[in-house]
Design an enzyme around this catalytic site. Sequence first.
Site, PDB file in Angstrom:
ATOM      1  N   ASP A   1      47.676   1.388   9.253  1.00  0.00           N
ATOM      2  CA  ASP A   1      47.862   0.380   8.738  1.00  0.00           C
ATOM      3  C   ASP A   1      49.505  -0.097   7.660  1.00  0.00           C
ATOM      4  OD1 ASP A   1      48.423  -2.748   8.960  1.00  0.00           O
ATOM      5  OD2 ASP A   1      46.362  -3.105   8.242  1.00  0.00           O
TER       6      ASP A   1
ATOM      7  N   GLU B   1      53.494  -7.598   3.913  1.00  0.00           N
ATOM      8  CA  GLU B   1      52.578  -8.821   5.663  1.00  0.00           C
ATOM      9  C   GLU B   1      51.247  -8.816   5.499  1.00  0.00           C
ATOM     10  OE1 GLU B   1      50.458  -8.101   9.436  1.00  0.00           O
ATOM     11  OE2 GLU B   1      50.381  -6.680   7.223  1.00  0.00           O
ATOM     12  N   GLU B   2      50.867  -8.151   4.128  1.00  0.00           N
ATOM     13  CA  GLU B   2      48.881  -8.030   3.802  1.00  0.00           C
ATOM     14  C   GLU B   2      49.004  -9.022   2.610  1.00  0.00           C
ATOM     15  OE1 GLU B   2      47.334  -6.404   5.439  1.00  0.00           O
ATOM     16  OE2 GLU B   2      47.763  -4.465   5.724  1.00  0.00           O
TER      17      GLU B   2
ATOM     18  N   HIS C   1      41.401  -1.615   7.038  1.00  0.00           N
ATOM     19  CA  HIS C   1      41.479  -2.149   5.454  1.00  0.00           C
ATOM     20  C   HIS C   1      40.286  -0.899   4.627  1.00  0.00           C
ATOM     21  CE1 HIS C   1      43.911  -5.641   6.138  1.00  0.00           C
ATOM     22  NE2 HIS C   1      44.713  -4.992   6.621  1.00  0.00           N
TER      23      HIS C   1
ATOM     24  N   GLU D   1      52.519  -2.610  14.647  1.00  0.00           N
ATOM     25  CA  GLU D   1      51.044  -2.536  13.819  1.00  0.00           C
ATOM     26  C   GLU D   1      49.456  -0.853  14.472  1.00  0.00           C
ATOM     27  OE1 GLU D   1      49.610  -3.885  11.516  1.00  0.00           O
ATOM     28  OE2 GLU D   1      51.195  -5.622  11.277  1.00  0.00           O
TER      29      GLU D   1
ATOM     30  N   HIS E   1      55.806  -3.094   8.312  1.00  0.00           N
ATOM     31  CA  HIS E   1      55.253  -3.101   6.941  1.00  0.00           C
ATOM     32  C   HIS E   1      55.033  -1.736   6.638  1.00  0.00           C
ATOM     33  CE1 HIS E   1      51.129  -3.513   7.104  1.00  0.00           C
ATOM     34  NE2 HIS E   1      51.028  -3.738   7.660  1.00  0.00           N
TER      35      HIS E   1
HETATM   36 ZN   LIG Z   1      49.542  -4.059   9.496  1.00  0.00          ZN
END
Ligand SMILES: [Zn+2]
Length: 409
Positions: free
Chosen positions: A135, A169-170, A380, A194, A106
């Site tokens: 990410d 995706e998130e 994140h 990922e 993603h």
């Molecule tokens: Zn990811």
Amino acid sequence: MRHMKIWTLAGGLALAGAAQAQYDAGLLRLAQAHKAALTEDLGVVVNMDSGTDDAAGLAKVEGMLAQRLRVLGADVEVRSSPPAAGRTIIGTLHGEGTKNILLMIHYDTVFGIGDAAKRPFKVVGNKAFGPGVADAKGGALLILHALDLLRERQFRAFKTLTVLFNPDEEKSSLGSRSIIQKLSADQDFVLVFEPPESERVTVGTNGIAYVHLDVQGRASHAGSAPEAGRNAAIELAHQLLQLNDLGSTAKGTTVNWTVVQAGGAVNIIPEKAGATADMRMSDPSEIARVQADADRLIQKKLIPETQVSVRVEDRRPPFGRNESSDSLAALAKSIYAEMGRPLTAAAMRYGTDAGFAYNPASPAKPVVLDGMGIVGDRIHSSDEWADLDSIVPRLYLTVRMIEAMSVRN
Ligand SMILES: [Zn+2]
């Protein structure tokens, strides 16, 4: 004696494996030559915001990724993916072999508009920082540079080599999931980029579901006529206690009530109340089991004349651990061993798009492997970082994997 024999056999196999491993010095040199350019590209793309809801930011990153795929000789198709704010990019290279291979990741992040300006790409020692650096923008750049390396090696022994970059995706890939499922069904192998937090590949991920609990009661004045009301909040509290053990330790299923809502005014008996639980599972049949158990448990009510309903919403299926993925992980380990590096394979508790690529009815087609991205940690968070020292081994791994999968039976 018996153990001794097995030990000898295993030792012999390990030695034979080591002797067979061909260290590809030429590829390692090419990968090293790409490290600086990949790091520079990563800086450019990290400095573009692309939160899942940021249509303008996603469009900018989409433009760059699609253009790079075209330069690499891919046929590029960009599909709108409602309800996603961004579009799904599909690039296809046609070769001369028999295997269909998909590389996917993603390009959305969990970060907001302005975060890239606040915390621009920065390198400290071997670590790169910035929103989405690991990410999964690092994974997207690994894919592009691996394709470039294959071109430099004039490798075309695949039938098709397809790249998919999705924008949502998130937030559970609501718009791109059907594209991923459909495309994956045509593949022999799917690699998902990922980021692992150490030298690892991922051979399983959990599925995610939400459990919604709703109670309908009857409103009434809390001071003058409370007995005419049916308190939805009290019934909800009763139901939450009854439904607190829906998980299963044996199956690795967790169900945790995390959001609770009831009432609006202090002087009104609440008419409605609701709660939502976060559910994680590695066995998809757990969705039906939890639904059935919950349906049975809610029959026992505390407050008569309230209505209680429960609904399990499937958000993301698991990528179940299976023999085919384990054997692909063994191939990855043997390639890392060529460089004298250890690599582990593990199933993880989070959920990823590998769950949409994986088909539990046919685990060998496609064979799915996740965790192929750049190594990184603090995902994140504002301290998210990517390990720049992992670029060269991960490029080497990706290229050698594609070359080996193209001729694998
Ligand atoms: Zn990811």
